[in-house]
Design a protein around this motif. Structure first.
Motif, PDB file in Angstrom:
ATOM      1  N   TYR A  12       2.819  -2.424  -2.931  1.00  0.00           N
ATOM      2  CA  TYR A  12       1.500  -2.333  -3.262  1.00  0.00           C
ATOM      3  C   TYR A  12       0.456  -3.403  -2.270  1.00  0.00           C
ATOM      4  O   TYR A  12      -0.215  -2.705  -1.783  1.00  0.00           O
ATOM      5  N   HIS A  66       0.927  -1.152   1.368  1.00  0.00           N
ATOM      6  CA  HIS A  66       0.103  -0.543   0.668  1.00  0.00           C
ATOM      7  C   HIS A  66      -1.761  -0.202   0.722  1.00  0.00           C
ATOM      8  O   HIS A  66      -2.239   0.664   1.814  1.00  0.00           O
ATOM      9  N   THR A  67      -2.191  -1.163   0.010  1.00  0.00           N
ATOM     10  CA  THR A  67      -3.435  -1.563  -0.056  1.00  0.00           C
ATOM     11  C   THR A  67      -3.598  -2.062   1.609  1.00  0.00           C
ATOM     12  O   THR A  67      -5.296  -1.493   2.387  1.00  0.00           O
ATOM     13  N   SER A  90       0.525   4.327   4.894  1.00  0.00           N
ATOM     14  CA  SER A  90       0.264   5.097   3.389  1.00  0.00           C
ATOM     15  C   SER A  90       0.869   5.933   2.598  1.00  0.00           C
ATOM     16  O   SER A  90       1.453   6.302   1.843  1.00  0.00           O
ATOM     17  N   PHE A 133       4.294   4.376   2.254  1.00  0.00           N
ATOM     18  CA  PHE A 133       4.357   3.277   1.045  1.00  0.00           C
ATOM     19  C   PHE A 133       5.169   3.997  -0.397  1.00  0.00           C
ATOM     20  O   PHE A 133       5.318   3.757  -1.121  1.00  0.00           O
ATOM     21  N   LYS A 134       3.946   5.214  -0.591  1.00  0.00           N
ATOM     22  CA  LYS A 134       3.922   6.651  -1.322  1.00  0.00           C
ATOM     23  C   LYS A 134       5.145   6.554  -1.858  1.00  0.00           C
ATOM     24  O   LYS A 134       6.233   6.845  -3.210  1.00  0.00           O
ATOM     25  N   GLU A 151       7.328   3.587  -2.955  1.00  0.00           N
ATOM     26  CA  GLU A 151       7.258   2.849  -4.189  1.00  0.00           C
ATOM     27  C   GLU A 151       7.508   4.668  -5.187  1.00  0.00           C
ATOM     28  O   GLU A 151       8.562   3.744  -6.174  1.00  0.00           O
ATOM     29  N   PHE A 209      -1.902   5.040  -7.168  1.00  0.00           N
ATOM     30  CA  PHE A 209      -1.704   5.292  -5.410  1.00  0.00           C
ATOM     31  C   PHE A 209      -1.237   6.955  -5.060  1.00  0.00           C
ATOM     32  O   PHE A 209      -1.698   6.965  -3.776  1.00  0.00           O
TER      33      PHE A 209
END
Length: 145
Positions: free
Chosen positions: A28, A31-32, A43, A46-47, A50, A110
């Motif tokens: 996270y 990702h941020t 992004s 990362f989704k 995650e 997210f």
């Protein structure tokens, strides 16, 4: 299944669960940062990471921890429930479960591109399970009350 087998598998599941609990909030953070840089490819990556971590590792290992823990408790339930350290440990495990599902809630945010936290917030959030782990292990090993 004997006590030692249950305990061994319980410990293995705990290790796996905590690895995921430590890693998902770290994802996270990154990702941020990717969102701040407006890096849509990162992004999306990362989704996927995650989601796979949460559904493929974190949820199954959490379920294994809970089920094996209940199995261990069932071997001497009334005895364990008379010990104060066990009550404290179970309270901390309940907090850990809340943290786990909070991570799932953040995962959904997210996935929907609705993250509202900063990378600094996630860095702090990432440290919470460390403290729970320390106290849970100390209670289980030392059994102070």
């Amino acid at each position: 299944m004997s006590y030692l087998w249950l305990k061994a598998f319980h410990i293995m599941a705990i290790v796996t669960w905590f690895a995921a609990l430590f890693y998902l909030p770290r994802l996270y953070v990154y990702h941020t940062l990717a969102l701040q840089e407006e890096d849509s490819k990162a992004s999306e990556r990362f989704k996927i990471m995650e989601r796979k971590l949460y559904r493929g590792i974190m949820m199954p290992s959490m379920l294994a921890v809970v089920l094996l823990g209940l199995g261990l408790l069932s071997l001497n339930f009334s005895g364990y429930m008379q010990q104060g350290w066990m009550h404290a440990k179970l309270l901390l495990v309940a907090l850990l479960l809340i943290y786990h599902f909070w991570c799932g809630h953040l995962l959904k945010r997210f996935a929907e591109d609705r993250n509202q936290q900063t990378h600094v917030w996630y860095r702090v959030f990432n440290e919470l399970p460390v403290f729970l782990l320390i106290f849970i292990v100390l209670l289980a090993v030392i059994k102070p009350w």
